[in-house]
Motif scaffolding. Structure first.
Motif: not given
Ligand code: G6P
Length: 616
Positions: A309-311, A355
């Motif tokens: 998810c996300g970055s 990841i």
């Molecule tokens: C949240 C954070 C993001 C992050 C994502 C995944 O949305 O705000 O910055 O990339 O979660 O988090 P993780 O801990 O799974 O890498």
């Protein structure tokens, strides 16, 4: 996504808990609260806003007691109000509770409890759980063997659907805390004559480095003198006490203005730590000690699936391209939240990578469990040692970048890019990548920390640009091939911390829609490298320029741009293509950081976000 802290020992609990909560604020900062045990009852303070606000508000209220629990909230059920803040106290005043997670069947339980005379002050699912515990506690025979309080917690949790990390105190049981987890993280700190509970090591590291990572379905019962761990089914668990490898300094800001700034500038070291000991002696490939899968089995994999998810998801898009390019094995990348419900056909020899920086993101965890349920192995790329994803994975790679506290991911992201590049090398060398290409690749990766150091020297130039562009309301980030995911990451960084609307696109795709946004009011950030795409990207830049769009160009040192095409030119060092996305990420991180500073916004705690998202 909500942080919890508990303390039992000889010191004033509220002081220690508030300090712990400050370190957990990255998990949520809608409200904060503390409850301590005093004279057969509870002292309670809770308030919307940050922990600092709670500290100020409670200065007069002494909050005595050597046993206590505290919470920092990211709202799910019920708005941001003082009443919805944790801890919650049962309507019979017997139980105080903090909770991280979501109780899915709370509506039915609440109806039942209302018929039994329990009343509610808040709209939260937690208060329902708290009252359900009070109900079971009063039903539990007073003369039962063992702890009546512990048994009541066990019975309560058997009725619960959803996720929880909870810590509870009972008014009748001075100097006792019961804590349990399912789907939310929970750590027990074993200190000198004291115990602490927390969602994350950073909350307790100033008092002890000895921790027990609790597993789903485990319940810990603390008294001032000892602790026991059992399961929901009443089985005893022998605790394993681990030593955390980092110290309090890693979780402090030092001379930096923000954690994000510190974490951006820490990247050379963080990347060195990610690589340490992970290249073969002959310097031609990567070595991973924890994959738990033989090279022969790895060689049989016919498709890799990356879920995140996300970055972290952006880092997968780069890994996909590098693995396909250097190892010629197909890669699928999915948002973890989508993968779980898509039910995609999978080949016999597929292998998964999950990841996650935190290792607690519930979407990623759920997707990983779904893949495992189907009989596939899932390897984790993960930063937080002992996290749920790390423990449930079949093997994996720890990133070793130390705690990342700024909500916007920086060093964890570039380290994920690096692990992806190392995997491409590892898989490539099992297939067609030659020894000499392997040597060249390893040399390039070893040079990354120094190139990042060099790129960080651009900070003053980027700060100046940021000051001049901070007033724009829309940005486009454009790049091709591996620089496209960097464009996505640049746009995400900017919008999450500065609240400026930004979109990332493959540079050529821009003309199929986003170009309609272009005007003097919408600058474009172009990521440009030398190589096959250079001329194509130049054409995209010309198309923007022809429509009076401003251009900030982040370009590799050797690219020659036509005079006047870009309004701002940020020159990054030339590098190997496996290193390029890492190097190109540094300027987009700095740009969003300095724009946010110029706008005087809270860089480390942007509105509505939480670092670790433990709800679906
Ligand atoms: C949240 C954070 C993001 C992050 C994502 C995944 O949305 O705000 O910055 O990339 O979660 O988090 P993780 O801990 O799974 O890498």
């Amino acid at each position: 996504m909500c942080g919890i802290v508990g303390y039992i020992g000889k010191q004033k609990a509220s002081t220690i808990i508030l300090e712990g909560l400050k370190r957990l604020e990255y998990r949520g900062y809608d409200s904060a609260g503390v409850a301590t045990q005093v004279n057969g009852g509870f002292e309670l303070a809770k308030k919307i806003g940050r922990v600092d606000g709670l500290m100020k508000a409670t200065r007069a209220q002494k909050l005595p007691g050597t046993t206590g629990i505290g919470h920092t909230r990211w709202a799910t059920h019920g708005g941001v109000t003082d009443a919805n803040a944790h801890p919650h106290i049962s309507s019979d005043q017997k139980i105080a509770m903090i909770h991280n997670g979501v109780i899915e069947n709370y509506v039915g339980i609440k109806k039942f409890l209302l018929t039994k005379g329990y009343t509610f002050q808040s709209e939260t699912d937690t208060e329902v759980l708290c009252n359900l515990l009070a109900y079971h506690y009063q039903k539990e025979p007073a003369n039962a063997e063992g702890s009546r309080f512990l048994e009541a917690v066990r019975k309560t949790l058997r009725h619960i659907e959803g996720t929880y990390g909870i810590a509870v105190m009972c008014a009748d049981c001075p100097a006792e805390i019961v804590s349990a987890r399912k789907g939310s993280p929970l750590i027990l700190g074993v200190g000198d004559g004291e115990y602490m509970l927390a969602s994350d090591v950073s909350a307790i590291i100033s008092r002890t480095q000895n921790v027990v990572y609790l597993k789903d379905g485990e319940i810990v019962h603390l008294t001032a003198k000892n602790f026991t761990i059992t399961t929901l089914e009443s089985e005893d668990v022998s605790p394993v006490i681990d030593k955390v490898s980092w110290t309090i300094e890693a979780a402090e800001m030092g001379s930096y203005a923000h954690f994000m700034e510190k974490e951006i500038f820490e990247q050379p070291l963080a990347l060195e730590n990610t690589m340490r000991g992970r290249f073969s002696e002959d310097g031609s490939t990567a070595v991973f000690g924890g994959l738990n899968i033989s090279a022969i089995d790895f060689r049989q994999v016919d498709r890799f699936h990356f879920i995140a998810c996300g970055s972290a998801w952006h880092s997968c898009l780069v890994a996909e391209q590098l693995i396909e390019r250097f190892a010629r094995v197909p890669v699928e990348v999915d948002y973890a939240s989508e993968f779980r419900y898509r039910n995609i056909p999978l080949s016999k020899n597929a292998l998964f990578f999950a990841i996650s920086q935190s290792g607690e993101t519930i979407d990623t965890l759920a997707a990983m469990r779904e893949a495992q349920r189907k009989g596939y192995k899932v390897l984790a790329i993960n930063n937080v040692v002992g996290s749920t994803i790390a423990r449930e994975a079949d093997g994996g790679v720890y990133q070793h970048v130390g705690p990342e506290i700024g909500v916007a991911s920086t060093k964890a992201f570039t380290s994920q890019l690096l692990v992806g590049a190392m995997l491409a090398l590892y898989i490539g060398r099992m297939r067609d990548m030659s020894f000499s290409s392997g040597i060249e690749y390893v040399k390039a990766l070893k040079g990354v920390p120094d190139l990042v150091r060099e790129t960080l020297k651009l900070a003053p130039q980027i700060k100046d640009i940021a000051n001049r562009y901070a007033h724009y309301h829309d940005f486009l980030f454009l790049g091709r091939l591996t620089l496209f995911p960097v464009a996505l990451e640049g746009a995400l960084k900017l919008k999450e911390i500065s609240y400026i609307h930004a979109e990332g696109y493959p540079a050529a795709e821009m003309k199929h829609g986003p170009i309609a946004l272009i005007s003097e009011q919408c600058p474009s950030v172009f990521l440009v490298s030398s190589g096959e795409m250079f001329n194509k990207v130049l054409s995209s830049m010309q198309e923007i320029k022809a429509r009076k769009g401003k251009i900030i160009a982040i370009v590799s040192a050797n690219c020659e741009l036509p005079e006047g095409l870009a309004d701002e030119v940020i020159r990054i060092p030339e590098c190997h293509e496996a290193a390029l996305p890492i190097i190109a990420t540094i300027p987009v991180q700095l740009l969003s950081y300095y724009i946010t500073v110029a706008l005087k916004l809270d860089v480390d705690k942007p509105r509505n976000l939480a670092k670790s998202v433990t709800v679906e």
